[in-house]
Design an enzyme around this catalytic site. Structure first.
Site, PDB file in Angstrom:
ATOM      1  N   LYS A  34      36.277  37.441  36.850  1.00  0.00           N
ATOM      2  CA  LYS A  34      35.145  36.547  37.112  1.00  0.00           C
ATOM      3  C   LYS A  34      35.573  35.093  37.158  1.00  0.00           C
ATOM      4  O   LYS A  34      35.003  34.294  37.856  1.00  0.00           O
ATOM      5  CB  LYS A  34      34.086  36.709  36.019  1.00  0.00           C
ATOM      6  CG  LYS A  34      33.437  38.086  35.975  1.00  0.00           C
ATOM      7  CD  LYS A  34      32.207  38.078  35.078  1.00  0.00           C
ATOM      8  CE  LYS A  34      31.831  39.472  34.607  1.00  0.00           C
ATOM      9  NZ  LYS A  34      32.296  39.785  33.259  1.00  0.00           N
ATOM     10  N   LYS A  88      44.563  41.187  37.550  1.00  0.00           N
ATOM     11  CA  LYS A  88      43.325  41.872  37.941  1.00  0.00           C
ATOM     12  C   LYS A  88      42.329  40.885  38.530  1.00  0.00           C
ATOM     13  O   LYS A  88      42.342  39.698  38.209  1.00  0.00           O
ATOM     14  CB  LYS A  88      42.725  42.604  36.739  1.00  0.00           C
ATOM     15  CG  LYS A  88      42.244  41.707  35.638  1.00  0.00           C
ATOM     16  CD  LYS A  88      41.370  42.440  34.627  1.00  0.00           C
ATOM     17  CE  LYS A  88      40.854  41.415  33.632  1.00  0.00           C
ATOM     18  NZ  LYS A  88      39.801  41.799  32.780  1.00  0.00           N
ATOM     19  N   LYS A  92      43.296  35.522  24.683  1.00  0.00           N
ATOM     20  CA  LYS A  92      42.353  34.408  24.471  1.00  0.00           C
ATOM     21  C   LYS A  92      42.979  33.335  23.584  1.00  0.00           C
ATOM     22  O   LYS A  92      42.771  32.138  23.806  1.00  0.00           O
ATOM     23  CB  LYS A  92      41.045  34.917  23.836  1.00  0.00           C
ATOM     24  CG  LYS A  92      40.212  35.765  24.782  1.00  0.00           C
ATOM     25  CD  LYS A  92      39.260  34.896  25.582  1.00  0.00           C
ATOM     26  CE  LYS A  92      38.700  35.532  26.841  1.00  0.00           C
ATOM     27  NZ  LYS A  92      38.053  36.811  26.688  1.00  0.00           N
TER      28      LYS A  92
END
Ligand code: TYM
Length: 331
Positions: free
Chosen positions: A198, A195, A113
């Site tokens: 969303k 992966k 992040k």
């Protein structure tokens, strides 16, 4: 005999996808039969990335609806929204005193992040694993059904629980990440990169809300290659990923046929993907339709959310009572 306790949660940061289904939801639906289950929508966690909170409200409803559409039965499992259970915030505060800056800064999700959004390195982001531990420990959960990406967070939850027990007194069992087939799952994106997620490449992600045509288009574009050149070769990870998806949605017979074709070097990826696309569309359609119906039924949604909060608070307040007792916080 009382049942063992299970907890898991999903952040309402976007549409749910097959990774969420495979890593989490599928296990929830099985576990609700045998365990005392708590499942929740992690809306406080979403605030760490500062989303539009109007949209967040809508996403919370959608995630609740999608959980139910996937088979979660709210008469068996508690399904609630994190911010409806203030006891979690108090436990988070106590656990923060046991978490060290150095270990939090080393967490892989925090480093990701910081890299992707250096403008917004807030304290909530740093202490994300502490809040996640509070989510789990507030129900004294033993099993936590999650995908592979949450493994490190679970390790941290065990450490914090152990430290708490050691410093103040035995309150928490040590929680374990759980998947029925023992290995934790990681579903890759259809482009073979990282992966399924969303928010990243939407064409490489199959959402539970995708229409049939969109599903077909995405699967037909999935990464393949020119095929195996020797019998019984190991499948590259992006091909294995498509087979994993086929195992979920196709019959055993169909799966075995394509697997045999692969091993015999006679697989035609066009046919393979067409079959997978049809079976996937048939699998997702009822989930999509049921989720849409539930989302439109605001009365039902608010009833479910209220009942879930009541069940979760009952369990959470019992834990907090024990916690306060061992910390000598009862005056
Ligand atoms: P989240 O919202 O990113 O994902 C929800 C669940 O889906 C799993 N998952 C995947 N599994 C396999 N392959 C993928 N590509 C894939 N993508 C997502 C995740 O592992 C997760 O199980 N931090 C958590 C939310 C959370 C939580 C908790 C979970 C907050 N507190 C307490 C368990 C216990 C998260 O961001 O999940």
């Amino acid at each position: 005999m009382s049942k063992e306790i299970v907890l898991s949660g999903i952040r309402p940061t976007g549409f749910l996808h097959l990774g969420n289904y495979f890593g989490a939801l599928r296990n929830y639906v099985r576990m609700q039969e045998d365990y005392e289950c708590y499942f929740f929508v992690a809306n406080w966690h979403s605030l760490t990335t500062h989303p539009d909170t109007k949209e967040l409200q809508h996403s919370v409803h959608r995630v609740i609806a999608e959980n139910i559409a996937c088979g979660l039965d709210t008469t068996k499992a508690a399904l609630y929204v994190q911010s409806d259970v203030p006891e979690i915030a108090e436990l988070y505060l106590y656990l923060n005193m046991l978490a060290y800056k150095g270990e939090l800064e080393k967490t892989a999700s925090f480093k990701d992040k910081v890299r992707s959004n250096p403008e917004n390195v807030n304290a909530g982001l740093l202490t994300y694993p502490v809040l996640m531990s509070a989510d789990i420990l507030i129900h004294r959960a033993l099993y936590v059904p999650v995908g592979k990406d949450q493994e490190q967070h679970l390790e941290m939850a065990r450490n914090f629980a152990e430290r708490f027990n050691h410093r103040y007194g035995e309150v928490f069992p040590l929680p374990k990440a759980f998947n029925y087939n023992s290995e934790l799952v990681k579903i890759m994106g259809l482009d073979g990169n990282g992966k399924m997620s969303k928010s990243e490449n939407q064409m490489a992600t199959i959402y539970l809300a995708d229409e049939d045509d969109v599903i077909r288009k995405k699967i037909m574009k999935a990464k393949t290659d020119s095929g195996p050149t020797a019998p019984d070769s190991e499948k590259p990870d992006y091909i294995q990923n498509l087979f994993t998806l086929m195992k979920l949605v196709s019959t055993e017979e169909v799966y075995n046929q394509f697997d045999a074709n692969y091993n015999g070097c006679s697989i035609r990826y066009g046919d393979f993907k067409k079959q997978l696309a049809e079976d996937m569309a048939n699998f997702i359609k009822p989930i999509r339709e049921k989720a849409a119906d539930i989302q439109n039924d605001k009365l039902f949604l608010s009833k479910v959310i209220k009942e879930g909060a009541d069940k979760a608070r009952e369990s959470a307040s019992k834990t907090l009572h024990l916690v306060r007792a061992v910390i000598n916080m009862n005056y």
